[in-house]
Design a protein around this motif. Sequence first.
Motif, PDB file in Angstrom:
ATOM      1  N   GLN A  40     -23.179  18.447 -74.384  1.00 14.66           N
ATOM      2  CA  GLN A  40     -24.571  18.552 -74.130  1.00 14.66           C
ATOM      3  C   GLN A  40     -24.997  19.556 -74.718  1.00 14.66           C
ATOM      4  N   PRO A  41     -26.104  19.236 -74.574  1.00  9.56           N
ATOM      5  CA  PRO A  41     -27.466  20.320 -75.417  1.00  9.56           C
ATOM      6  C   PRO A  41     -27.884  20.749 -74.924  1.00  9.56           C
ATOM      7  N   THR A  42     -28.065  22.053 -75.158  1.00  8.63           N
ATOM      8  CA  THR A  42     -28.317  22.617 -73.868  1.00  8.63           C
ATOM      9  C   THR A  42     -29.420  23.108 -74.119  1.00  8.63           C
ATOM     10  N   GLU A  43     -31.042  23.145 -73.340  1.00  7.17           N
ATOM     11  CA  GLU A  43     -31.799  23.786 -73.909  1.00  7.17           C
ATOM     12  C   GLU A  43     -31.782  25.212 -74.069  1.00  7.17           C
ATOM     13  N   ASN A  44     -31.836  25.128 -72.902  1.00  8.89           N
ATOM     14  CA  ASN A  44     -31.745  26.921 -71.829  1.00  8.89           C
ATOM     15  C   ASN A  44     -30.568  27.240 -71.677  1.00  8.89           C
ATOM     16  N   LYS A  45     -30.256  28.365 -72.249  1.00  7.08           N
ATOM     17  CA  LYS A  45     -28.868  28.878 -71.923  1.00  7.08           C
ATOM     18  C   LYS A  45     -28.860  29.596 -71.631  1.00  7.08           C
ATOM     19  N   LEU A  46     -27.972  29.963 -70.846  1.00  6.54           N
ATOM     20  CA  LEU A  46     -28.048  30.987 -69.852  1.00  6.54           C
ATOM     21  C   LEU A  46     -27.605  32.156 -70.625  1.00  6.54           C
ATOM     22  N   LYS A  47     -27.883  33.427 -70.051  1.00 11.17           N
ATOM     23  CA  LYS A  47     -27.771  34.623 -70.586  1.00 11.17           C
ATOM     24  C   LYS A  47     -27.035  35.283 -69.503  1.00 11.17           C
ATOM     25  N   ALA A  48     -25.805  36.199 -69.781  1.00 15.49           N
ATOM     26  CA  ALA A  48     -25.429  37.066 -68.668  1.00 15.49           C
ATOM     27  C   ALA A  48     -25.368  38.102 -69.320  1.00 15.49           C
ATOM     28  N   ASP A  49     -25.352  38.768 -69.836  1.00 13.32           N
ATOM     29  CA  ASP A  49     -26.151  40.392 -69.793  1.00 13.32           C
ATOM     30  C   ASP A  49     -27.201  40.891 -69.652  1.00 13.32           C
ATOM     31  N   THR A  50     -28.386  39.944 -68.543  1.00  6.07           N
ATOM     32  CA  THR A  50     -29.171  40.596 -69.198  1.00  6.07           C
ATOM     33  C   THR A  50     -29.156  40.692 -67.166  1.00  6.07           C
ATOM     34  N   GLN A  51     -30.143  41.705 -67.403  1.00  6.26           N
ATOM     35  CA  GLN A  51     -31.205  42.188 -65.558  1.00  6.26           C
ATOM     36  C   GLN A  51     -32.122  41.642 -64.979  1.00  6.26           C
ATOM     37  N   LEU A  52     -31.929  40.946 -64.377  1.00 11.54           N
ATOM     38  CA  LEU A  52     -33.224  40.709 -63.127  1.00 11.54           C
ATOM     39  C   LEU A  52     -34.022  42.062 -63.416  1.00 11.54           C
ATOM     40  N   GLU A  53     -35.571  41.370 -63.527  1.00 16.77           N
ATOM     41  CA  GLU A  53     -35.779  43.069 -62.789  1.00 16.77           C
ATOM     42  C   GLU A  53     -36.988  42.100 -61.793  1.00 16.77           C
ATOM     43  N   ILE A  54     -36.632  43.190 -60.780  1.00 16.19           N
ATOM     44  CA  ILE A  54     -38.056  42.625 -59.965  1.00 16.19           C
ATOM     45  C   ILE A  54     -38.420  43.129 -58.896  1.00 16.19           C
ATOM     46  N   ILE A  55     -40.036  43.314 -58.919  1.00 19.97           N
ATOM     47  CA  ILE A  55     -41.327  43.646 -58.159  1.00 19.97           C
ATOM     48  C   ILE A  55     -41.145  43.440 -56.724  1.00 19.97           C
ATOM     49  N   VAL A  56     -40.991  44.811 -56.220  1.00 19.34           N
ATOM     50  CA  VAL A  56     -41.245  44.185 -54.188  1.00 19.34           C
ATOM     51  C   VAL A  56     -42.478  45.115 -53.796  1.00 19.34           C
ATOM     52  N   SER A  57     -43.256  44.886 -53.616  1.00 13.67           N
ATOM     53  CA  SER A  57     -44.241  45.607 -52.450  1.00 13.67           C
ATOM     54  C   SER A  57     -43.613  45.173 -51.234  1.00 13.67           C
ATOM     55  N   VAL A  58     -43.461  46.759 -50.735  1.00 11.78           N
ATOM     56  CA  VAL A  58     -43.263  46.973 -49.462  1.00 11.78           C
ATOM     57  C   VAL A  58     -43.782  47.995 -49.079  1.00 11.78           C
ATOM     58  N   ASN A  59     -43.126  48.456 -47.420  1.00  9.25           N
ATOM     59  CA  ASN A  59     -44.575  49.966 -46.730  1.00  9.25           C
ATOM     60  C   ASN A  59     -42.532  50.770 -46.573  1.00  9.25           C
ATOM     61  N   ILE A  60     -43.000  51.627 -47.728  1.00 11.26           N
ATOM     62  CA  ILE A  60     -41.249  52.729 -47.516  1.00 11.26           C
ATOM     63  C   ILE A  60     -42.033  53.632 -45.770  1.00 11.26           C
ATOM     64  N   LEU A  61     -40.585  53.979 -45.787  1.00 10.17           N
ATOM     65  CA  LEU A  61     -41.183  54.388 -44.549  1.00 10.17           C
ATOM     66  C   LEU A  61     -40.721  56.030 -44.573  1.00 10.17           C
ATOM     67  N   LEU A  62     -38.959  55.882 -45.243  1.00  7.55           N
ATOM     68  CA  LEU A  62     -38.719  57.028 -45.424  1.00  7.55           C
ATOM     69  C   LEU A  62     -37.606  57.468 -46.819  1.00  7.55           C
ATOM     70  N   ILE A  63     -37.288  58.151 -47.286  1.00  3.94           N
ATOM     71  CA  ILE A  63     -36.484  58.047 -48.627  1.00  3.94           C
ATOM     72  C   ILE A  63     -35.478  59.659 -48.438  1.00  3.94           C
ATOM     73  N   HIS A  75     -27.506  60.192 -54.590  1.00  2.11           N
ATOM     74  CA  HIS A  75     -27.459  59.000 -53.806  1.00  2.11           C
ATOM     75  C   HIS A  75     -28.756  58.678 -53.105  1.00  2.11           C
ATOM     76  N   VAL A  76     -29.200  57.612 -53.086  1.00  2.00           N
ATOM     77  CA  VAL A  76     -30.650  57.646 -52.810  1.00  2.00           C
ATOM     78  C   VAL A  76     -31.221  56.717 -51.563  1.00  2.00           C
ATOM     79  N   LYS A  77     -31.452  56.684 -50.529  1.00  2.00           N
ATOM     80  CA  LYS A  77     -31.147  55.499 -49.107  1.00  2.00           C
ATOM     81  C   LYS A  77     -33.060  55.463 -49.064  1.00  2.00           C
ATOM     82  N   VAL A  78     -33.821  54.622 -49.160  1.00  2.00           N
ATOM     83  CA  VAL A  78     -35.154  53.816 -48.661  1.00  2.00           C
ATOM     84  C   VAL A  78     -34.769  52.994 -47.199  1.00  2.00           C
ATOM     85  N   GLU A  79     -35.785  53.483 -46.711  1.00  2.00           N
ATOM     86  CA  GLU A  79     -36.051  52.440 -45.565  1.00  2.00           C
ATOM     87  C   GLU A  79     -37.572  52.006 -45.386  1.00  2.00           C
ATOM     88  N   THR A  80     -37.341  50.817 -45.084  1.00  2.00           N
ATOM     89  CA  THR A  80     -38.806  50.064 -46.013  1.00  2.00           C
ATOM     90  C   THR A  80     -38.845  49.297 -43.951  1.00  2.00           C
TER      91      THR A  80
END
Length: 125
Positions: A40-63, A75-80
């Motif tokens: 089966q020819p696949t155009e989009n191959k999965l890359k397992a060695d890459t990390q997903l970058e997520i940009i999240v905008s949250v209201n931080i209460l405490l770090i 060890h860091v805990k961020v509470e939102t």
Amino acid sequence: MTRRWLQASGAEFWLPLPLVAIAFWFSSSFLAAQELNRPQPTENKLKADTQLEIIVSVNILLINAVVNRSQGITHVKVETAEPVLKRLELELPLTDIDQIEATLAEELGIDRREVRQWVRYQILD
């Protein structure tokens, strides 16, 4: 006499039915094997060695940052205030306060002044 009995009981229909079912089974399994073995020819191959970058905008209460100098990690805990992401936990291979603040500002996408405002340190030796 035997033919009349076969017609009367309906066996003339039922006797060849298992042979038809077996033939159908073999032919369908052969066709499925042929289809699955075809490349089966696949155009989009999965890359397992890459990390997903997520940009999240949250209201931080405490770090909360627990700096363990003997192990060289923090060890860091961020509470939102967000219902979807209530807590974010990070483990940083840093023990210097300035480096920790810079890394947290980069990871959370906020200014270093804001990190200093919310962070509480606990230093373990």
